[in-house]
Design a protein around this motif. Structure first.
Motif, PDB file in Angstrom:
ATOM      1  N   ASP A 195      -7.474   0.542  -1.724  1.00  0.00           N
ATOM      2  CA  ASP A 195      -6.725  -0.843  -1.357  1.00  0.00           C
ATOM      3  C   ASP A 195      -5.326  -0.704  -1.828  1.00  0.00           C
ATOM      4  N   LEU A 196      -5.158  -0.495  -3.384  1.00  0.00           N
ATOM      5  CA  LEU A 196      -3.837  -0.228  -3.613  1.00  0.00           C
ATOM      6  C   LEU A 196      -2.904   0.712  -2.879  1.00  0.00           C
ATOM      7  N   HIS A 197      -3.687   1.760  -2.750  1.00  0.00           N
ATOM      8  CA  HIS A 197      -2.785   3.113  -1.767  1.00  0.00           C
ATOM      9  C   HIS A 197      -2.668   2.620  -0.630  1.00  0.00           C
ATOM     10  N   ARG A 198      -3.220   1.577   0.166  1.00  0.00           N
ATOM     11  CA  ARG A 198      -2.887   1.267   1.302  1.00  0.00           C
ATOM     12  C   ARG A 198      -1.701   0.409   1.400  1.00  0.00           C
ATOM     13  N   LEU A 199      -1.407  -0.254   0.314  1.00  0.00           N
ATOM     14  CA  LEU A 199      -0.385  -1.191   0.328  1.00  0.00           C
ATOM     15  C   LEU A 199       0.967  -0.429  -0.242  1.00  0.00           C
ATOM     16  N   LEU A 200       0.543   0.610  -1.054  1.00  0.00           N
ATOM     17  CA  LEU A 200       2.023   1.003  -1.821  1.00  0.00           C
ATOM     18  C   LEU A 200       2.755   1.922  -0.610  1.00  0.00           C
ATOM     19  N   GLY A 201       2.179   2.815   0.035  1.00  0.00           N
ATOM     20  CA  GLY A 201       2.882   3.773   0.934  1.00  0.00           C
ATOM     21  C   GLY A 201       3.965   2.779   1.581  1.00  0.00           C
TER      22      GLY A 201
END
Ligand code: ADP
Ligand code: ZN
Ligand code: ZN
Length: 737
Positions: free
Chosen positions: A704-710
């Protein structure tokens, strides 16, 4: 129209999160492009070195604007495909621009476009004539005499950087010696020279060591993570050496990563006395040429063992067989600026991509690794007994409440020191605060010396003469009188290592003493000569900061005193207790490491602190168990995942404004499973003249975190306000400020 894709996608070291397209035209058509070859391209108003990552049929850039590649710098790929894949993974995972990731992983000479060729490394050694000379005849030329003795101690010769570490400005004197034909200069491969004399005998491993080694050996040839959880002095290094022996026998290379301060001559000696193989060493003290040569030795498979600090995790290897990370809990494995990565986590990912095992070793494993071991992701190997005949030290708390103290020392500790010194033992006193005193206070009006650029007190140092800020490095002479009330009674409050040393010299006159901290070891070769005086017994009391905690083996130390552990018990940072427990355990582990039993005394005003109690009564494993339970209840890592967006600017308004905007942007993307906390001012709001703020992202699932970060950072990059502040993202932050 050319057939085939004619556009090259190039990574360039810029903060922009993208690749850059270039035409192929200008180059001979025979040129073949493969990923990881470097090229020279025009970039903005100048030129840049880039790395080819791919080819495409067309570019989103209008055809007229597309520039050509000007020079091809490599005719073969520079790094193996697995390493390139690792760098691409790291760029995604740490949400850091790919060009900066790639180029920060390369030796500086390659970054500048130098050819990937070995040139050899400058070495100096004595000639036959030189070997017969007595340094005494050079009394008029002490620097030449010193060089002559140095080279006499190293009959195999010394590299220029090794000489650099021991003597400043040595070249003019060396030239004089060369004119006399007493010394000669040679270009040699960038490898650790084989140790003269005999190989070390391999000790017979005890049952626990054997079991650990057997388990590790069955893991060779495929991916797996093992945690070697062994108390200090339990013989972990022997297990590493055993495993490396097996890896070498398979014709493969071993990559060994150690904390910054762990790369001591003793450790390197242990390796080279055990294995008669070429060893490449990578650390920050190398010259650009040495680093490049050593890197190439590793890449081309000529170095069988590669030992290095954090960034060595990106060293290319021709035949990787194992990665070993010693003191895996150590904070120096985390890069804290620029491309912020954890060498431990990158090592695990790399082992997976290379399909080889990785071994994490520590006496005080991080809570993350223990958690992974408990979940069965890592195999958990334990060494509970000290190797050889050494016994566990006896640990006791000294309750210093209401006790008379002088310069931070209680009478009980001083008496214990006397007892141990009388019995011919050495004593180690640990105080994690360098300088003379942490604050300078006016007794008349209460004024405190503060840094003009940070929200912090200045530390008094150089025997009360100067003030320094440990956060921004600014320095000034200590005020002779109070700037507020002109009062002259300025008093140092609290004690640092300097003041402790001064007090000890009064208490134990005539007893040899060394102080080991960043101030006393700044000069080249200083740390080594201080350690030498501990080993040869001329120093009997050692005072030092956490530099002493790491890996040193002091066989004659029988008493370890911890002067003040209270700072670690009550900190805003949720990792503070973990670090304190690791430090206490590691420092305590310096006591009684050989034949003589050890004692550890811990001074505190909080003898009943529950985690301290647990640590001392039941040990680090029990502490870690309880600390993990606290983390679970608070939903903190490793039970959740964090990323920190930091911003700073001279204009105090901007950081919070930028972060508020960033938060709105993130909310508009409807990130599921990610909590946005803040923005808030940083715990130390002003540092080095800049105002700082932060926005915390927390998620229960990493995806979830990485889906947002990029996508979020892509957008932030184009944000107007974002250009006026300095911002950065830290995935899995270790420090929360
Ligand atoms: P660690 O890395 O766990 O701190 P080391 O491997 O440095 O421990 O070992 C501590 C000391 O014990 C060293 O002096 C080492 O030579 C010695 N040692 C290790 N294993 C054995 C063994 N099986 N028998 C005897 N001595 C050993
Ligand atoms: Zn005053
Ligand atoms: Zn400052």
């Amino acid at each position: 129209m050319p057939t085939g894709p004619s556009i090259l996608q190039v990574a360039i070291a810029t903060p922009l999160r993208r690749l850059f397209d270039y035409h192929l035209d200008a180059l001979p058509s025979s040129a073949e492009f493969m990923p990881s070859m470097r090229v020279k391209v025009s970039f903005g108003r100048s030129s840049a070195v880039g790395m080819v990552l791919g080819r495409a049929g067309e570019s989103s850039c209008p055809a007229g604007k597309l520039k050509s590649i000007s020079v091809l710098l490599d005719d073969l790929p520079l790094i193996p495909p697995n390493l390139l894949a690792l760098l691409q993974w790291a760029s995604d995972y740490y949400a850091h621009p790919i060009g900066e990731v790639i180029f920060s992983a390369l030796p500086s000479l390659l970054r500048q476009g130098e050819p990937a060729e070995r040139r050899g490394v400058e070495h100096w050694c004595l000639t036959c004539l030189g070997a017969t000379q007595e340094p005494d005849q050079l009394t008029r030329a002490p620097r030449q005499a010193a060089l002559l003795s140095l080279l006499a101690e190293h009959p195999e010769g010394l590299s220029a950087s090794a000489i650099n570490e021991r003597q400043d400005n040595w070249r003019p004197s060396m030239r004089k010696l060369a004119e006399k034909e007493w010394v000669v200069r040679e270009q040699r491969p960038a490898l650790l020279l084989p140790a003269p004399g005999d190989r070390d005998e391999v000790p017979t491993l005890n049952a626990e060591q054997q079991a650990a080694l057997a388990s590790l050996c069955t893991g060779l040839g495929h991916f797996g993570v093992s945690l070697l959880d062994g108390v200090t002095g339990s013989g972990k290094t022997e297990v590493y050496l055993g495993l490396i022996g097996e890896v070498l026998a398979r014709g493969e290379q071993a990559l060994v990563l150690v904390p910054e301060i762990g790369l001591t001559p003793q450790l390197l000696d242990r390796f080279r006395r055990r294995f008669p193989v070429p060893i490449a060493v990578l650390h920050s003290g190398l010259s650009g040429r040495e680093r490049l040569d050593a890197w190439l030795m590793a890449r081309d498979g000529d170095a069988a063992i590669v030992i290095g600090t954090r960034s060595a995790v990106f060293t290319p290897l021709a035949r990787p067989g194992v990665i070993i990370l010693d003191e895996e809990h150590d904070a120096s494995f985390k890069q804290q600026d620029g491309f912020r990565y954890s060498a431990r986590d990158v090592a695990v990912k790399r082992a997976q991509l290379e399909n080889i095992p990785v071994l994490l070793g520590s006496a005080t494993p991080s809570l993350e690794s223990l958690h992974n071991a408990r979940l069965g992701r890592y195999s958990h190997l334990r060494l509970c007994e000290r190797a050889g005949n050494a016994q566990h030290p006896e640990v006791a708390v000294l309750d210093v409440r209401k006790q008379p103290m002088s310069s931070g020392l209680s009478l009980a500790l001083v008496n214990a020191m006397r007892r141990h010194l009388d019995a011919d033992g050495q004593v180690l006193l640990f105080l994690n605060r360098r300088g003379y005193a942490p604050t300078l206070l006016c007794h008349d009006c209460g004024w405190v010396a503060k840094c003009r650029r940070c929200d912090a007190h200045m530390t008094l140092f150089a025997g009360r003469k100067r003030l320094r800020c440990h956060h921004c490095g600014s320095e000034r002479p200590a005020d002779p009188a109070c700037p507020e009330c002109r009062g002259s009674e300025l008093c140092p409050v609290g004690a640092g290592t300097e003041r402790l040393e001064e007090a000890l010299q009064g208490l134990f006159p005539g007893i040899g003493m060394v102080r080991i901290d960043r101030d006393t070891t700044r000069r080249k070769g200083a740390l080594q000569s201080l350690l030498d005086s501990v080993h040869d017994g001329s120093a009997r009391i050692l005072v030092g900061t956490q530099m002493l905690a790491k890996g040193h083996h002091f066989p004659e130390v029988t008493l370890v005193g911890m002067v003040d552990v209270d700072q670690g018990l009550f900190s805003a940072d949720f990792r503070a207790t973990e670090r304190m427990a690791q430090l206490i355990t590691q420092v305590a582990g310096r006591a009684g490491r050989a034949q003589r039993p050890g004692q550890v005394l811990i001074q505190t005003h909080h003898p009943d602190h529950p985690l301290l109690q647990l640590l001392l009564r039941e040990g680090y494993a029990a502490f870690a168990h309880a600390a993990l339970e606290e983390r679970r209840q608070a939903n903190l890592p490793p039970f959740s995942y964090l990323a920190l967006l930091r911003a700073e600017a001279v204009d105090g308004e901007l950081p919070l404004r930028f972060l508020r905007q960033a938060r709105e942007l993130a909310e508009a993307m409807h990130p599921c499973g990610v909590q946005l906390l803040g923005p808030i001012p940083a715990p130390m709001e002003r540092r080095a003249g800049r105002v700082r703020a932060q926005l915390l992202l927390q998620a229960n699932r990493r995806v979830d975190l990485h889906r947002l970060l990029g996508p979020w950072l892509q957008q932030l990059e184009t944000d107007k306000l974002g250009r006026k502040v300095r911002w950065s993202v830290d995935v899995d932050p270790q420090e929360m400020f």
